[in-house]
Design an enzyme around this catalytic site. Structure first.
Site, PDB file in Angstrom:
ATOM      1  N   HIS A  56      -1.635 106.022 -28.881  1.00 28.00           N
ATOM      2  CA  HIS A  56      -0.225 106.454 -29.129  1.00 28.00           C
ATOM      3  C   HIS A  56       0.621 106.963 -27.697  1.00 28.00           C
ATOM      4  O   HIS A  56       0.272 108.035 -27.270  1.00 28.00           O
ATOM      5  CB  HIS A  56      -0.382 107.447 -30.112  1.00 28.00           C
ATOM      6  CG  HIS A  56       1.328 107.991 -30.446  1.00 28.00           C
ATOM      7  ND1 HIS A  56       1.193 109.149 -31.208  1.00 28.00           N
ATOM      8  CD2 HIS A  56       2.286 107.707 -30.211  1.00 28.00           C
ATOM      9  CE1 HIS A  56       2.582 109.708 -31.223  1.00 28.00           C
ATOM     10  NE2 HIS A  56       3.249 108.536 -30.961  1.00 28.00           N
TER      11      HIS A  56
ATOM     12  N   MET B  80       3.117 108.389 -25.779  1.00 23.22           N
ATOM     13  CA  MET B  80       4.434 109.145 -25.819  1.00 23.22           C
ATOM     14  C   MET B  80       4.860 109.219 -24.299  1.00 23.22           C
ATOM     15  O   MET B  80       4.667 110.133 -23.603  1.00 23.22           O
ATOM     16  CB  MET B  80       4.053 110.699 -26.402  1.00 23.22           C
ATOM     17  CG  MET B  80       4.057 110.184 -27.813  1.00 23.22           C
ATOM     18  SD  MET B  80       3.012 111.801 -28.779  1.00 23.22           S
ATOM     19  CE  MET B  80       1.466 111.313 -28.518  1.00 23.22           C
TER      20      MET B  80
ATOM     21  N   ASP C 115       1.826 110.776 -38.457  1.00 22.28           N
ATOM     22  CA  ASP C 115       1.212 111.489 -37.604  1.00 22.28           C
ATOM     23  C   ASP C 115       1.865 112.966 -37.348  1.00 22.28           C
ATOM     24  O   ASP C 115       3.054 113.075 -37.020  1.00 22.28           O
ATOM     25  CB  ASP C 115       1.283 110.606 -36.302  1.00 22.28           C
ATOM     26  CG  ASP C 115       0.709 111.541 -35.035  1.00 22.28           C
ATOM     27  OD1 ASP C 115       0.611 110.959 -33.927  1.00 22.28           O
ATOM     28  OD2 ASP C 115       0.379 112.717 -35.237  1.00 22.28           O
ATOM     29  N   GLY C 116       1.299 113.785 -37.709  1.00 22.07           N
ATOM     30  CA  GLY C 116       1.694 115.166 -37.445  1.00 22.07           C
ATOM     31  C   GLY C 116       1.756 116.143 -38.673  1.00 22.07           C
ATOM     32  O   GLY C 116       2.498 115.697 -39.633  1.00 22.07           O
ATOM     33  N   GLY C 117       1.071 117.397 -38.790  1.00 19.04           N
ATOM     34  CA  GLY C 117       1.064 118.046 -39.804  1.00 19.04           C
ATOM     35  C   GLY C 117       0.399 117.615 -41.091  1.00 19.04           C
ATOM     36  O   GLY C 117       0.653 117.901 -42.144  1.00 19.04           O
TER      37      GLY C 117
ATOM     38  N   HIS D  48      -7.785 108.266 -32.952  1.00 19.59           N
ATOM     39  CA  HIS D  48      -6.305 108.334 -32.492  1.00 19.59           C
ATOM     40  C   HIS D  48      -6.311 109.121 -31.185  1.00 19.59           C
ATOM     41  O   HIS D  48      -6.951 110.087 -31.036  1.00 19.59           O
ATOM     42  CB  HIS D  48      -5.304 109.027 -33.418  1.00 19.59           C
ATOM     43  CG  HIS D  48      -3.940 108.933 -33.357  1.00 19.59           C
ATOM     44  ND1 HIS D  48      -3.134 107.850 -33.615  1.00 19.59           N
ATOM     45  CD2 HIS D  48      -3.099 109.763 -32.500  1.00 19.59           C
ATOM     46  CE1 HIS D  48      -2.024 108.109 -33.195  1.00 19.59           C
ATOM     47  NE2 HIS D  48      -1.864 109.345 -32.701  1.00 19.59           N
TER      48      HIS D  48
ATOM     49  N   GLY E  87      -4.981 115.793 -36.628  1.00 17.64           N
ATOM     50  CA  GLY E  87      -5.622 116.519 -35.616  1.00 17.64           C
ATOM     51  C   GLY E  87      -6.474 117.684 -36.011  1.00 17.64           C
ATOM     52  O   GLY E  87      -7.564 117.802 -36.350  1.00 17.64           O
TER      53      GLY E  87
ATOM     54  N   ASP F 180      -3.773 110.381 -28.203  1.00 20.21           N
ATOM     55  CA  ASP F 180      -2.367 110.765 -27.926  1.00 20.21           C
ATOM     56  C   ASP F 180      -2.200 110.744 -26.613  1.00 20.21           C
ATOM     57  O   ASP F 180      -2.565 111.887 -25.673  1.00 20.21           O
ATOM     58  CB  ASP F 180      -2.003 112.095 -28.641  1.00 20.21           C
ATOM     59  CG  ASP F 180      -1.754 112.035 -30.214  1.00 20.21           C
ATOM     60  OD1 ASP F 180      -2.537 112.591 -30.905  1.00 20.21           O
ATOM     61  OD2 ASP F 180      -1.079 111.053 -30.495  1.00 20.21           O
TER      62      ASP F 180
ATOM     63  N   MET G 284       0.216 111.606 -23.470  1.00 20.43           N
ATOM     64  CA  MET G 284       1.626 112.257 -23.182  1.00 20.43           C
ATOM     65  C   MET G 284       1.932 112.389 -21.595  1.00 20.43           C
ATOM     66  O   MET G 284       0.801 112.642 -20.921  1.00 20.43           O
ATOM     67  CB  MET G 284       1.681 113.597 -23.817  1.00 20.43           C
ATOM     68  CG  MET G 284       1.173 113.588 -25.303  1.00 20.43           C
ATOM     69  SD  MET G 284       1.040 115.293 -25.951  1.00 20.43           S
ATOM     70  CE  MET G 284       0.772 114.794 -27.577  1.00 20.43           C
TER      71      MET G 284
ATOM     72  N   SER H 291      -6.983 112.685 -34.395  1.00 16.23           N
ATOM     73  CA  SER H 291      -6.291 112.666 -33.150  1.00 16.23           C
ATOM     74  C   SER H 291      -7.215 113.456 -32.396  1.00 16.23           C
ATOM     75  O   SER H 291      -7.461 114.777 -32.724  1.00 16.23           O
ATOM     76  CB  SER H 291      -5.106 113.435 -33.221  1.00 16.23           C
ATOM     77  OG  SER H 291      -4.741 113.608 -32.060  1.00 16.23           O
TER      78      SER H 291
ATOM     79  N   GLY I 226       4.445 115.983 -29.333  1.00 22.76           N
ATOM     80  CA  GLY I 226       4.186 116.885 -28.115  1.00 22.76           C
ATOM     81  C   GLY I 226       2.912 117.396 -28.509  1.00 22.76           C
ATOM     82  O   GLY I 226       2.248 117.887 -27.390  1.00 22.76           O
ATOM     83  N   PHE I 227       2.731 118.148 -29.504  1.00 22.24           N
ATOM     84  CA  PHE I 227       1.642 119.030 -29.682  1.00 22.24           C
ATOM     85  C   PHE I 227       1.036 119.066 -31.285  1.00 22.24           C
ATOM     86  O   PHE I 227       1.835 118.648 -31.980  1.00 22.24           O
ATOM     87  CB  PHE I 227       2.175 120.607 -29.696  1.00 22.24           C
ATOM     88  CG  PHE I 227       2.882 120.947 -28.436  1.00 22.24           C
ATOM     89  CD1 PHE I 227       4.299 120.804 -27.884  1.00 22.24           C
ATOM     90  CD2 PHE I 227       1.928 121.313 -27.253  1.00 22.24           C
ATOM     91  CE1 PHE I 227       4.795 120.925 -26.785  1.00 22.24           C
ATOM     92  CE2 PHE I 227       2.594 121.551 -25.948  1.00 22.24           C
ATOM     93  CZ  PHE I 227       3.683 121.227 -25.770  1.00 22.24           C
ATOM     94  N   GLY I 228      -0.121 119.329 -31.159  1.00 20.75           N
ATOM     95  CA  GLY I 228      -0.921 119.194 -32.489  1.00 20.75           C
ATOM     96  C   GLY I 228      -0.662 120.826 -33.192  1.00 20.75           C
ATOM     97  O   GLY I 228      -0.070 121.512 -32.561  1.00 20.75           O
ATOM     98  N   GLY I 229      -0.972 120.795 -34.296  1.00 23.15           N
ATOM     99  CA  GLY I 229      -0.974 122.123 -35.116  1.00 23.15           C
ATOM    100  C   GLY I 229       0.535 122.526 -35.666  1.00 23.15           C
ATOM    101  O   GLY I 229       0.786 123.347 -35.908  1.00 23.15           O
TER     102      GLY I 229
ATOM    103  N   MET J 155       6.422 109.568 -37.126  1.00 22.28           N
ATOM    104  CA  MET J 155       6.200 110.938 -36.684  1.00 22.28           C
ATOM    105  C   MET J 155       6.760 111.886 -37.821  1.00 22.28           C
ATOM    106  O   MET J 155       7.800 111.622 -38.009  1.00 22.28           O
ATOM    107  CB  MET J 155       6.912 111.219 -35.437  1.00 22.28           C
ATOM    108  CG  MET J 155       6.198 110.324 -34.183  1.00 22.28           C
ATOM    109  SD  MET J 155       4.649 110.385 -33.993  1.00 22.28           S
ATOM    110  CE  MET J 155       4.431 112.290 -33.774  1.00 22.28           C
TER     111      MET J 155
HETATM  112  C1  DX5 Z   1       2.027 114.401 -31.438  1.00 21.06           C
HETATM  113  C2  DX5 Z   1       0.821 114.280 -31.889  1.00 21.06           C
HETATM  114  C3  DX5 Z   1       0.384 114.845 -32.981  1.00 21.06           C
HETATM  115  C4  DX5 Z   1      -1.235 114.911 -33.073  1.00 21.06           C
HETATM  116  C5  DX5 Z   1      -1.399 115.188 -34.852  1.00 21.06           C
HETATM  117  O1  DX5 Z   1       2.686 115.434 -31.208  1.00 21.06           O
HETATM  118  O2  DX5 Z   1       0.489 112.858 -32.100  1.00 21.06           O
HETATM  119  O3  DX5 Z   1       1.123 114.866 -33.938  1.00 21.06           O
HETATM  120  O4  DX5 Z   1      -1.695 113.561 -33.136  1.00 21.06           O
HETATM  121  O5  DX5 Z   1      -1.710 116.603 -34.695  1.00 21.06           O
HETATM  122  P1  DX5 Z   1      -2.116 117.508 -35.995  1.00 21.06           P
HETATM  123  O6  DX5 Z   1      -2.405 116.430 -37.207  1.00 21.06           O
HETATM  124  O7  DX5 Z   1      -2.580 118.688 -35.615  1.00 21.06           O
HETATM  125  O8  DX5 Z   1      -0.508 117.677 -36.347  1.00 21.06           O
HETATM  126 ZN    ZN Z   2      -0.119 110.455 -32.145  1.00 24.39          ZN
END
Ligand code: DX5
Ligand code: ZN
Length: 230
Positions: A79, A81, A187-189, A46, A209, A48, A50, A21, A154-157, A149
């Site tokens: 993606h 959002m 997707d996510g974590g 990927h 990400g 994202d 938003m 991502s 909304g946020f990476g990390g 999800m």
């Molecule tokens: C939505 C985004 C994140 C991102 C992945 O919030 O879609 O989930 O792509 O971020 P990481 O891999 O850092 O959680």
């Molecule tokens: Zn995504």
């Protein structure tokens, strides 16, 4: 408008997908970061998108999709959002998106998924972690990908939410029952450990990400991620 033709293959092959991502990439060195993940064996990029309404963050638009599409041969996995995805499907298709995922929470019925397919782009459907996976069922006949999800978008990390493996397994059961070849993306974590758990539960496409771009060598990070899902 010239009909887009997606470069994303039908699901069901041997290869599992790694889709870094760019939300977590070094945006001042995005070309370098994309080269690195490509060298490391990433399959898709990927993106994202938003809008600051559907999620409390604002990210990119069709112009970045166009720039990435013009720079790399890696398919662009978009993606959305967005509260109003219907306004942006055509601009992202025109920009060269190979797959456009919208959220169940932001569509009325299958019409937008049919529109994406009509543009020659693969269609994906996602849902928030607090929405029953079962709600996907009536839409599976319209999609090439389901995106589970594993964080609140909304946020990476963020951290991989507890209960995600069960949701992935339920989505895999629904896909198996519908008899169509559908990617099951998470997707996510996602990192080595959570990717392995998601893979065991039935995922075959992995968005990451921070676990990729937060590392010194994104290429190495992709290779490490691959070793945990084979
Ligand atoms: C939505 C985004 C994140 C991102 C992945 O919030 O879609 O989930 O792509 O971020 P990481 O891999 O850092 O959680
Ligand atoms: Zn995504």
């Amino acid at each position: 408008m010239m009909e887009a033709v997606s470069r994303i293959t039908e699901a069901g092959g041997e290869r599992r997908i790694i889709a870094p991502s760019v939300l977590s990439a070094d945006l001042m060195r995005l070309a370098r970061d994309i080269d690195s993940v490509s060298k490391g064996g990433a399959d898709w990029v990927h993106l994202d998108i938003m809008d600051g309404h559907f999620v409390p963050n604002l990210s990119f638009g069709p112009s970045l999709a166009k720039a990435i599409r013009g720079y790399t041969d890696l398919p662009v996995d978009t993606h959305l959002m967005l509260d109003n995805p219907q306004d942006f499907v055509e601009p992202f298709a025109k920009a060269g998106a190979d797959l456009i995922t919208v959220h169940l929470e932001a569509i009325e019925g299958p019409g937008l998924l049919e529109k994406i397919a009509g543009l020659g782009v693969r269609a994906g459907l996602s849902l928030r972690p607090d929405r029953p996976v079962e709600d996907l069922k009536p839409f599976l006949r319209y999609v090439d990908l389901v995106l589970i999800m594993t964080v609140f978008p909304g946020f990476g990390g963020q951290g991989f939410l507890p209960g995600s493996a069960e949701r992935i397994a339920e989505a895999r059961r629904l896909i198996a029952a519908c008899g169509r070849k559908i990617w099951l993306e998470v997707d996510g974590g996602i990192n080595k450990e959570t990717a392995a758990a998601a893979c065991r539960a039935g995922a075959d496409a992995f968005v990451a990400g921070n676990a990729v771009f937060g590392e010194k060598s994104p290429a190495e990070a992709v290779r490490n991620l691959r070793s945990s899902i084979n």
